[in-house]
Design an enzyme around this catalytic site. Structure first.
Site, PDB file in Angstrom:
ATOM      1  N   TYR A 146      34.987 -62.131  25.624  1.00  0.00           N
ATOM      2  CA  TYR A 146      34.145 -61.888  26.799  1.00  0.00           C
ATOM      3  C   TYR A 146      32.964 -60.998  26.417  1.00  0.00           C
ATOM      4  CZ  TYR A 146      32.394 -60.197  31.219  1.00  0.00           C
ATOM      5  OH  TYR A 146      31.549 -59.869  32.251  1.00  0.00           O
TER       6      TYR A 146
ATOM      7  N   SER B 252      26.424 -57.820  30.746  1.00  0.00           N
ATOM      8  CA  SER B 252      27.425 -56.821  31.120  1.00  0.00           C
ATOM      9  C   SER B 252      27.329 -55.642  30.169  1.00  0.00           C
ATOM     10  CB  SER B 252      28.827 -57.430  31.028  1.00  0.00           C
ATOM     11  OG  SER B 252      29.837 -56.444  31.092  1.00  0.00           O
TER      12      SER B 252
END
Length: 245
Positions: free
Chosen positions: A143, A130
């Site tokens: 995350y 990501s």
């Protein structure tokens, strides 16, 4: 017919990837926790797809599933999880551990289990990271850390696998409209507001990118690939000022 294993295939990017590769003539092994959604893929795509319903964080179930797999030419490590948006000092430790177990531990374990076969077949690995791996944001804490691990692990694999013919790519998307934000927040209104008017990327956009990476000539390797919608750019630095409300 080459075979691709797609984890997290029951929604979003994973589900779109199953369709993209099946339509391109690949045999797809689709895995995920929700057996009913996997059955729908079989009903739609027929014998192009084989399914395996298990939780990637369940070591025993994961090992049993790996033992039953056909030879794999491409591993797409898509299964991932984001929980919570609170700053670190308010976050739930259980949420952190769940993200680490899914995004790091399960990905590493599955990759290690399939590596000998991938080396033998001169296959490929595509890991879904990501932009959070590179650009921190409030509430991204663990995350973002897990996705940074995925990016660095991918580069480490490239280093170790040099000379084997195995290709490794880290795909690092920005804003993609899927059920990801709803699952993360549990709030449909927040999810809808995030994407409203932004013209974000779609799961199909990312799936098409994965197929492009997978079908490049075998002497080419995309190490990392960062994608954003045109509407998304980089945030400025945050500055906390004394005496300012």
């Amino acid at each position: 017919m080459p075979t691709v294993l797609v984890t997290g295939a029951t929604s979003g990017i994973g589900e779109a990837t199953v369709r993209e590769f099946a339509d391109a003539g690949w045999h797809v092994v689709a895995t995920g926790r929700r057996a009913d959604r996997l059955e729908k893929l079989i009903a739609e795509l027929g014998d192009q797809v084989t399914t395996s319903a298990f939780d990637v964080t369940d070591a025993a179930a994961r090992d049993a599933a790996v033992a039953a797999l056909p030879p794999i030419d491409l591993l797409v490590n898509n299964a991932g999880l984001a929980r919570g948006t609170a700053p670190a000092q308010e976050a739930k430790l259980d949420d952190w551990m769940a993200m680490i177990d899914t995004n790091v531990v399960a990905l590493v374990a599955l990759t290690r289990a399939l590596l000998p076969g991938l080396v033998e077949r001169k296959g490929a690995i595509i890991n879904l990271s990501s932009v959070a791996a590179t650009y921190p944001y409030v509430g991204g804490n663990v995350y973002g850390g897990t996705k940074a691990f995925v990016r660095q692990f991918s580069l480490g694999l490239r280093s170790d696998l040099a000379g084997t013919g195995v290709r490794v790519t880290s795909i690092e998307p920005g804003m993609v409209e899927t059920e990801f934000t709803f699952v993360r927040t549990g709030d449909r209104a927040k999810s809808d507001a995030l994407y409203k008017g932004a013209n974000p990327m779609t799961a199909e956009d990312i799936a098409a990118t994965l197929l492009w990476v997978a079908t490049l000539p075998p002497h080419l390797n995309i190490n990392t690939l960062e994608l954003m919608p045109v509407s998304q750019s980089f945030a400025g630095f945050a500055v906390a000022r004394e005496g300012v409300a």
